[in-house]
Scaffold this motif. Structure first.
Motif, PDB file in Angstrom:
ATOM      1  N   THR A   1      -0.717   5.433   3.334  1.00 43.68           N
ATOM      2  CA  THR A   1       0.211   6.144   2.447  1.00 43.68           C
ATOM      3  C   THR A   1       0.756   5.246   1.342  1.00 43.68           C
ATOM      4  O   THR A   1       1.185   5.738   0.304  1.00 43.68           O
ATOM      5  CB  THR A   1       1.396   6.723   3.251  1.00 43.68           C
ATOM      6  OG1 THR A   1       2.029   5.644   3.960  1.00 43.68           O
ATOM      7  CG2 THR A   1       0.921   7.779   4.226  1.00 43.68           C
ATOM      8  N   ARG A   2       0.710   3.931   1.535  1.00 43.34           N
ATOM      9  CA  ARG A   2       1.265   3.021   0.542  1.00 43.34           C
ATOM     10  C   ARG A   2       0.317   2.764  -0.617  1.00 43.34           C
ATOM     11  O   ARG A   2       0.751   2.278  -1.669  1.00 43.34           O
ATOM     12  CB  ARG A   2       1.661   1.705   1.213  1.00 43.34           C
ATOM     13  CG  ARG A   2       2.840   1.910   2.139  1.00 43.34           C
ATOM     14  CD  ARG A   2       3.142   0.789   3.081  1.00 43.34           C
ATOM     15  NE  ARG A   2       2.930  -0.553   2.609  1.00 43.34           N
ATOM     16  CZ  ARG A   2       2.984  -1.611   3.415  1.00 43.34           C
ATOM     17  NH1 ARG A   2       3.230  -1.463   4.697  1.00 43.34           N
ATOM     18  NH2 ARG A   2       2.784  -2.812   2.949  1.00 43.34           N
TER      19      ARG A   2
ATOM     20  N   PHE B   1      -3.688  -2.116   4.225  1.00 44.29           N
ATOM     21  CA  PHE B   1      -2.318  -1.635   4.071  1.00 44.29           C
ATOM     22  C   PHE B   1      -2.224  -0.265   4.719  1.00 44.29           C
ATOM     23  O   PHE B   1      -3.243   0.394   4.950  1.00 44.29           O
ATOM     24  CB  PHE B   1      -1.945  -1.514   2.578  1.00 44.29           C
ATOM     25  CG  PHE B   1      -1.984  -2.805   1.826  1.00 44.29           C
ATOM     26  CD1 PHE B   1      -1.179  -3.868   2.197  1.00 44.29           C
ATOM     27  CD2 PHE B   1      -2.818  -2.970   0.731  1.00 44.29           C
ATOM     28  CE1 PHE B   1      -1.213  -5.060   1.493  1.00 44.29           C
ATOM     29  CE2 PHE B   1      -2.856  -4.158   0.025  1.00 44.29           C
ATOM     30  CZ  PHE B   1      -2.049  -5.209   0.412  1.00 44.29           C
ATOM     31  N   GLU B   2      -0.998   0.190   4.981  1.00 45.51           N
ATOM     32  CA  GLU B   2      -0.835   1.556   5.461  1.00 45.51           C
ATOM     33  C   GLU B   2      -1.364   2.499   4.390  1.00 45.51           C
ATOM     34  O   GLU B   2      -1.076   2.331   3.204  1.00 45.51           O
ATOM     35  CB  GLU B   2       0.639   1.855   5.723  1.00 45.51           C
ATOM     36  CG  GLU B   2       1.209   1.129   6.918  1.00 45.51           C
ATOM     37  CD  GLU B   2       2.688   1.440   7.098  1.00 45.51           C
ATOM     38  OE1 GLU B   2       3.129   2.557   6.733  1.00 45.51           O
ATOM     39  OE2 GLU B   2       3.395   0.555   7.599  1.00 45.51           O
TER      40      GLU B   2
ATOM     41  N   ARG C   1      -2.002   0.181  -7.297  1.00 48.87           N
ATOM     42  CA  ARG C   1      -1.197   0.319  -6.076  1.00 48.87           C
ATOM     43  C   ARG C   1      -1.466  -0.828  -5.100  1.00 48.87           C
ATOM     44  O   ARG C   1      -0.546  -1.352  -4.485  1.00 48.87           O
ATOM     45  CB  ARG C   1      -1.476   1.650  -5.399  1.00 48.87           C
ATOM     46  CG  ARG C   1      -1.285   2.890  -6.243  1.00 48.87           C
ATOM     47  CD  ARG C   1       0.055   3.445  -6.209  1.00 48.87           C
ATOM     48  NE  ARG C   1       0.500   3.550  -4.835  1.00 48.87           N
ATOM     49  CZ  ARG C   1       1.686   4.014  -4.510  1.00 48.87           C
ATOM     50  NH1 ARG C   1       2.486   4.425  -5.430  1.00 48.87           N
ATOM     51  NH2 ARG C   1       2.076   4.057  -3.262  1.00 48.87           N
TER      52      ARG C   1
ATOM     53  N   LYS D   1       4.236  -7.213  -3.222  1.00 50.83           N
ATOM     54  CA  LYS D   1       5.466  -6.921  -2.487  1.00 50.83           C
ATOM     55  C   LYS D   1       5.426  -7.581  -1.109  1.00 50.83           C
ATOM     56  O   LYS D   1       6.407  -8.184  -0.683  1.00 50.83           O
ATOM     57  CB  LYS D   1       5.643  -5.408  -2.351  1.00 50.83           C
ATOM     58  CG  LYS D   1       6.950  -5.015  -1.696  1.00 50.83           C
ATOM     59  CD  LYS D   1       7.277  -3.538  -1.704  1.00 50.83           C
ATOM     60  CE  LYS D   1       6.126  -2.612  -1.680  1.00 50.83           C
ATOM     61  NZ  LYS D   1       6.499  -1.204  -1.497  1.00 50.83           N
ATOM     62  N   GLU D   2       4.291  -7.478  -0.426  1.00 49.97           N
ATOM     63  CA  GLU D   2       4.169  -8.075   0.909  1.00 49.97           C
ATOM     64  C   GLU D   2       4.252  -9.595   0.865  1.00 49.97           C
ATOM     65  O   GLU D   2       4.739 -10.216   1.795  1.00 49.97           O
ATOM     66  CB  GLU D   2       2.865  -7.648   1.582  1.00 49.97           C
ATOM     67  CG  GLU D   2       2.963  -6.295   2.208  1.00 49.97           C
ATOM     68  CD  GLU D   2       1.883  -6.043   3.243  1.00 49.97           C
ATOM     69  OE1 GLU D   2       1.044  -6.936   3.502  1.00 49.97           O
ATOM     70  OE2 GLU D   2       1.897  -4.943   3.813  1.00 49.97           O
TER      71      GLU D   2
ATOM     72  N   GLU E   1       1.322  -3.518  -3.887  1.00 54.08           N
ATOM     73  CA  GLU E   1       1.609  -3.653  -2.458  1.00 54.08           C
ATOM     74  C   GLU E   1       1.409  -5.091  -1.988  1.00 54.08           C
ATOM     75  O   GLU E   1       2.210  -5.634  -1.243  1.00 54.08           O
ATOM     76  CB  GLU E   1       0.725  -2.696  -1.652  1.00 54.08           C
ATOM     77  CG  GLU E   1       1.213  -2.458  -0.260  1.00 54.08           C
ATOM     78  CD  GLU E   1       2.621  -1.903  -0.183  1.00 54.08           C
ATOM     79  OE1 GLU E   1       3.373  -2.364   0.699  1.00 54.08           O
ATOM     80  OE2 GLU E   1       2.992  -1.026  -0.985  1.00 54.08           O
TER      81      GLU E   1
END
Length: 152
Positions: A28-29, A25-26, A41, A48-49, A45
């Motif tokens: 910052t995410r 993941f990026e 987190r 959500k993806e 994430e």
């Protein structure tokens, strides 16, 4: 050669990026102050993806594991505020499998020397390891040959 106006078939060479062998993941995410929070987190994430509802994912996870998993459980696992509701390892791996998310695993391996790669790359990796071994053997044989010639 310039791309023709309205041409949807020709790719833009400048926009090419190498494929991600170890998807993540990026940064910052999924940045977090502790590993427990990072797990929350990463789960949030990945969910959500994926785009499916948490109810659908809970139902699939329940069927896969043979135990009841509720949306509330998933919500608790993704909440950084609910520190006593960490996801168990086997459920984490089952969820990564259901979501098809190597990113989940690679994010938790960030500070290690390991990565998770797609199984399709296994033959290439094994080939490369064999070539390294072959080179080491050839160097050893060459050094033995040299030593033998010098001893005559």
């Amino acid at each position: 050669m310039a791309k023709a106006h309205g041409d949807k078939m020709t790719g833009d060479l400048l926009s090419w990026e190498p494929p991600k062998v170890a998807p993540r993941f990026e940064e910052t995410r999924v940045r977090a102050s502790s590993l427990a929070r990072k797990v929350c987190r990463v789960l949030a994430e990945a969910l959500k993806e994926d785009g499916r509802s948490r109810e659908d994912i809970a139902a699939q996870l329940s069927a896969f594991l043979g135990e009841e998993i509720s949306r509330d459980s998933i919500d608790a696992w993704t909440s950084e505020a609910r520190e006593n509701n960490n996801i168990s390892t086997y459920r984490f791996f089952a969820l990564a499998r259901i979501l098809g998310s190597a990113e989940m695993l690679n994010e938790l391996l960030t500070d290690t020397h390991m990565i998770v790669v797609d199984q399709k790359y296994q033959p290439l990796i094994e080939r490369e390891l064999a070539l390294e071994k072959k080179e080491a053997l050839e160097q050893f044989i060459a050094s033995r040959d040299k030593e033998w010639r010098l001893s005559k």
